[in-house]
Write an enzyme that holds these catalytic residues in place. Structure first.
Site, mmCIF file in Angstrom:
data_model
loop_
_atom_site.group_PDB
_atom_site.id
_atom_site.type_symbol
_atom_site.label_atom_id
_atom_site.label_comp_id
_atom_site.label_asym_id
_atom_site.label_seq_id
_atom_site.Cartn_x
_atom_site.Cartn_y
_atom_site.Cartn_z
ATOM 1 C CG ASP A 82 -20.145 -4.533 -9.306
ATOM 2 O OD1 ASP A 82 -21.095 -4.304 -8.540
ATOM 3 O OD2 ASP A 82 -19.623 -5.655 -9.400
ATOM 4 C CG ASN A 90 -26.289 -3.655 -20.319
ATOM 5 O OD1 ASN A 90 -26.395 -2.499 -20.728
ATOM 6 N ND2 ASN A 90 -25.138 -4.150 -19.909
ATOM 7 C CG ASP A 99 -22.602 1.789 -23.747
ATOM 8 O OD1 ASP A 99 -22.210 0.856 -23.023
ATOM 9 O OD2 ASP A 99 -22.575 1.743 -24.990
ATOM 10 C CD GLU A 125 -21.065 -5.189 -14.339
ATOM 11 O OE1 GLU A 125 -21.617 -6.136 -13.764
ATOM 12 O OE2 GLU A 125 -20.532 -5.280 -15.466
#
Length: 219
Positions: A82, A90, A99, A125
């Site tokens: 990840d 974010n 995104d 993620e």
């Protein structure tokens, strides 16, 4: 045929010209053609629905459902990783930036893996790569390739308003295979994922942006 014949009799009786009526054979042929067209259309829709059911809507790679199906097979390796400190992306730049990072992660991973395996978005993620028939050494090498291609150059975020044009992203990678502990081992897909996930935690604990292979690190 009876309707056609009755129509001709009535038309003659009332002196009406109804023209040439199609034969029953022609009507049946037309109906059969329409049925075939409809069947093909339904089949295409079903195939499209099946494809969409196995794809992640954001990154357009395989999703968790496809991953779970593929890990029912015997003899495979898994890369699990990840994005490091993704929550900060974010929180700082917004979900549009997050995104964009996920989409680029999927693209770079797919480029690195090529035909060697199946790249999936596992959730959030988290990404997973299934490598059929791959040895632990081969999986470790591919894990390093994925890590390097992601960390090698900043991500382009120029298409996202209000954020920096570029952002450096790294990943922590965990690796395991069905034969990681011993050549004769038959591990389940869930077990392999759990082992690879443990390796991800070990990679993060070791400073992030590195690869840990199951059975080859000391906690």
């Amino acid at each position: 045929e009876e309707v056609a014949e009755t129509s001709r009799v009535l038309a003659k009786m009332f002196e009406q010209d109804i023209g040439e009526l199609p034969s029953a054979a022609a009507m049946m042929a037309q109906a059969q053609e329409k049925t075939i067209e409809h069947t093909v259309s339904l089949q295409r829709e079903a195939e499209e629905l099946e494809r969409n059911a196995n794809l992640d809507g954001l990154t357009n790679i395989s999703n968790r459902k496809r991953f779970d199906v593929e890990t029912n097979n015997v003899g495979f390796g898994v890369l699990f990783f990840d994005a490091d400190k993704f929550k900060t992306v974010n929180d700082t730049y917004g979900h549009a930036a997050g995104d964009a990072v996920l989409v680029e992660l999927a693209k770079r991973t797919t480029d690195a893996i090529g035909d060697s395996g199946l790249v999936c978005r596992y959730g959030g993620e988290e990404f997973a790569v299934i490598l059929p028939g791959a040895s632990l050494d081969a999986c470790a090498d591919l894990g390093e390739q994925v890590r390097a291609i992601i960390a090698g150059s900043p991500f382009d975020l120029s298409g996202v308003e209000g954020v920096p044009d570029e952002l450096s992203v790294t990943v922590s990678v965990g690796v395991s295979t069905t034969c990681a502990a011993s050549p004769g081992r038959l591990a389940s897909g869930d077990q392999i994922v759990q082992e690879a996930d443990e390796c991800v935690y070990a990679a993060k604990a070791d400073g992030r942006n590195n690869v840990k292979v199951f059975g080859r690190f000391t906690e």
